[in-house]
Motif scaffolding. Structure first.
Motif, short mmCIF file in Angstrom:
data_model
loop_
_atom_site.label_atom_id
_atom_site.label_comp_id
_atom_site.label_asym_id
_atom_site.label_seq_id
_atom_site.Cartn_x
_atom_site.Cartn_y
_atom_site.Cartn_z
N ASP A 79 0.82 -1.20 0.00
CA ASP A 79 0.00 0.00 0.00
C ASP A 79 0.87 1.26 0.00
O ASP A 79 0.43 2.34 0.40
CB ASP A 79 -0.94 -0.01 1.21
N TYR A 130 3.83 11.52 0.18
CA TYR A 130 3.60 10.48 1.20
C TYR A 130 3.36 9.11 0.59
O TYR A 130 3.13 8.16 1.32
CB TYR A 130 2.47 10.87 2.15
N SER A 165 -0.29 4.43 -1.37
CA SER A 165 -1.19 5.26 -0.57
C SER A 165 -0.40 5.93 0.54
O SER A 165 -0.45 7.15 0.70
CB SER A 165 -2.30 4.36 -0.01
N LEU A 166 0.35 5.15 1.32
CA LEU A 166 1.22 5.69 2.37
C LEU A 166 2.53 4.90 2.36
O LEU A 166 2.52 3.71 2.66
CB LEU A 166 0.57 5.57 3.75
N GLY A 167 3.61 5.56 2.01
CA GLY A 167 4.92 4.90 1.97
C GLY A 167 5.37 4.47 3.36
O GLY A 167 4.94 5.03 4.38
#
Lengths: 422, 422
Positions: free
Chosen positions: B43, B237, B46-48
């Motif tokens: 994911d 992000y 979406s958010l590292g």
């Protein structure tokens, strides 16, 4: 402003700092901050000090909430709701009931949202046949960003900006006034303006008002609900101690929320953000002021920082603020040779925020930056604003009377030192 | 897109993950992240994930730079210049020479700046007697915020929005086109659009183009300078691992900077911010894209996070990304019963970003959210987008082929488990 207490019954110059500190009802708050006792920090009107509990909380946000839980934290760690939740922590500090304050973006961006929305509401309310509302009044001494952003809002809504002294805002508003943008406390002089009176005056003219409370939020009572203010914008890194560049807040009066038509409609202010719909339908309530994905690290640091207000009444903050600034002004008169400094900050309590701005006079005007440097060398931190202004912020949660005494004495030394180098 | 390497010479389904990981030229990058080896995290689109060095750096920013140095850090700790300095760290990752990228605000707010500025430039360039440029073209499948903000920009500049498929943008642009706003990679399907071709097409029509590179920055080569792109906006992000809600970036092509007329002129983009002048005079260069006080905690966390790119070439990232997504698609075909999932992500390399989006078919469509929940229970994190889409992001710096194998196998199990509960 009858709600402001008139507290300074002592002659500040005759009392000593130790006695005042011993009687300070907020003295215990200082331990909630990480401060170097060797320094007198009088710049909390620019960047508030670090609340003691923030480092551990932020480490937890980074390592556990981001590092381990990752994307799950948007729901499980309450990230998604942080803008409204943090707004509700700020609300009582600015005289607002819950559900009207949202945190996010910078002050400048929020000024844009509020001024454009205020113009739109005022126009929608203007009956056919009445003059067009083509004017945005802006506090003539405004912090620059407000003026720049108001000019952009005017350009993009077909209006024009007119600069008016804050104290004359009520009288200046007229049938062509769409909106007024006023600073509650002047960033340069520390002058406090009458929120209720200006609001009432602009409303009588059929306009809407936006308050910039950057220099009053956390420094003194701000009666947003009681005054009838329409919109307010404030920063959180000054008296609210949220950290450098922490996200700002936006207040939209509850009754205006359904008509709040934001020029920055982002996906997180959509009624159903995860529908990923192509058409924008705004959320109800404070969330309508959101734009993009909230900045979580800074927001949660701010949320933690707001814990220092638990159990603190803003009336007590105001009492101490006035006592501190009274005392400092008196001690400056005692320590600094005459004729060097003039206070730009009003003596009258009802016109004073929580800072003291001293204008260097005569030959000293050109040396003001050196005076501030000499003060820093003496462990006293204020700031300098061109031309010739020395600003000292008094933050009742962590500034002591001993700090004020030391600062005034150091200021006398600094002035003499700079003069001796001529 | 001839610059994209065509790398997958193996039949991914026949190779095993261990062999691919052993040959992975970026395998050493994974140690720069704090990851739970028990979880397969897909994911990062979406958010590292959290770069290993961020917690210590952020603790230093909070405790020393804010807590001890306080206001001095604006100069001594380099806070003031952080937006341009961090922008220059991002620049090489998006094919930009220095001095053209600035960090701050959210993606949505930057889209507003860029689209309004693009419209203004296109109009200024249109000769008298030519049709008015009244149209903003928006990628029909855009991430919602872009469309909402473009609609606001249109309303405030007297233009209208027209939705056009990204692939048809070049052909759709005409003499009334002021600006086009296009997603480089579709957030939902992972489809990659041709940046150079669309830019050239919009330019031929006399319009200006704004690219949203949120889903390509850090995932694949983005040739902003080489393609002639006018503006670009991206978030930090996702593939740039800057942390939840980290500030976005804005690219303004160097030759357009003197004509970049921002709708959000804040005090920090003034030519001389500390003059506190009442009139706005914009700074030169990337700084013109700034607005309010920069959000330091989040920005410096991002700056530290960008260290994971030191010595990493974007061509190597692209090679691994394509190999990973090829491999995953092949292993999904091997593990998941036929007829359940259809890939929305193009097979062709030149049309693929760095994610794989699988549409649940038939009865499974209504159960897609349960499939994703079952995957999470099996330690594989992707995300779900209504209706029926399972998204898996592949982040070459920390995703391994073993992760992809495990995810595909778990997906097969999850589908069977959900079906068995009918």
């Amino acid at each position: 402003m009858s709600e402001q207490p008139d507290t300074t019954e002592f002659d500040a110059a005759e009392l000593d700092a130790a006695a005042l500190d011993a009687a300070d009802e907020l003295a215990a708050c200082r331990k909630n901050f990480l401060l170097d006792d060797g320094t007198v920090y009088l710049d909390g009107n620019s960047l508030g000090a670090l609340p003691r509990s923030v480092p551990a909380r932020l480490a937890d946000v980074v390592e556990r909430e981001w590092g381990s839980l990752l994307i799950r934290s948007w729901s499980e760690s309450g990230w998604w709701d942080a803008p409204e939740r943090t707004g509700d922590r700020i609300a009582p500090l600015v005289g607002a009931a819950e559900g009207q304050v949202v945190v996010g973006d910078s002050t400048s961006v929020n000024v844009f949202k509020a001024v454009v929305a205020a113009v739109r509401i005022a126009r929608e309310e203007t009956a056919a046949g009445r003059p067009a509302r083509t004017e945005i009044l802006v506090d003539a001494a405004t912090f620059p960003t407000d003026g720049y952003v108001a000019a952009s809002a005017a350009r993009m809504t077909g209006a024009a900006v007119r600069a008016v002294p804050a104290a004359e805002m009520a009288a200046a508003a007229g049938p062509t006034t769409a909106a007024a943008l006023v600073n509650h406390v002047d960033y340069r002089t520390g002058e406090l303006h009458d929120l209720a009176a200006a609001t009432a005056g602009v409303h009588r003219a059929g306009g809407r008002i936006v308050w910039d409370v950057c220099h009053s939020a956390g420094a003194l009572p701000v009666e947003l609900d009681a005054s009838g203010a329409d919109f307010a914008v404030g920063c959180t890194y000054k008296y609210l101690n949220g950290g450098p560049g922490a996200p700002a807040f936006l207040y939209v009066r509850r009754e205006l929320q359904p008509r709040f038509d934001s020029p920055l409609p982002g996906w997180t202010s959509h009624r159903d953000p995860f529908a990923m719909a192509s058409g924008y339908e705004p959320a109800e309530g404070a969330a309508r002021g959101r734009v993009g994905t909230p900045d979580i690290l800074s927001m949660l640091a701010l949320e933690e920082a707001l814990g220092v207000w638990d159990g603190v009444g803003m009336e007590a903050v105001r009492r101490k603020s006035l006592a501190l600034t009274d005392f400092f002004m008196a001690r400056v008169r005692a320590h600094v040779p005459e004729g060097r400094l003039t206070s730009l900050t009003p003596e009258a309590h009802e016109r004073r925020g929580s800072q003291v701005s001293l204008l260097c006079e005569g030959e000293l005007e050109a040396e003001a930056e050196r005076v501030m440097a000499a003060l820093h060398e003496r462990g006293v931190v204020g700031d300098f604003r061109r031309p010739g202004v020395l600003r000292f912020g008094f933050t009742p949660l962590y500034t002591s009377f001993a700090d004020a005494e030391r600062a005034a004495a150091a200021l006398g030394d600094a002035v003499r030192a700079v003069e001796s180098e001529r």
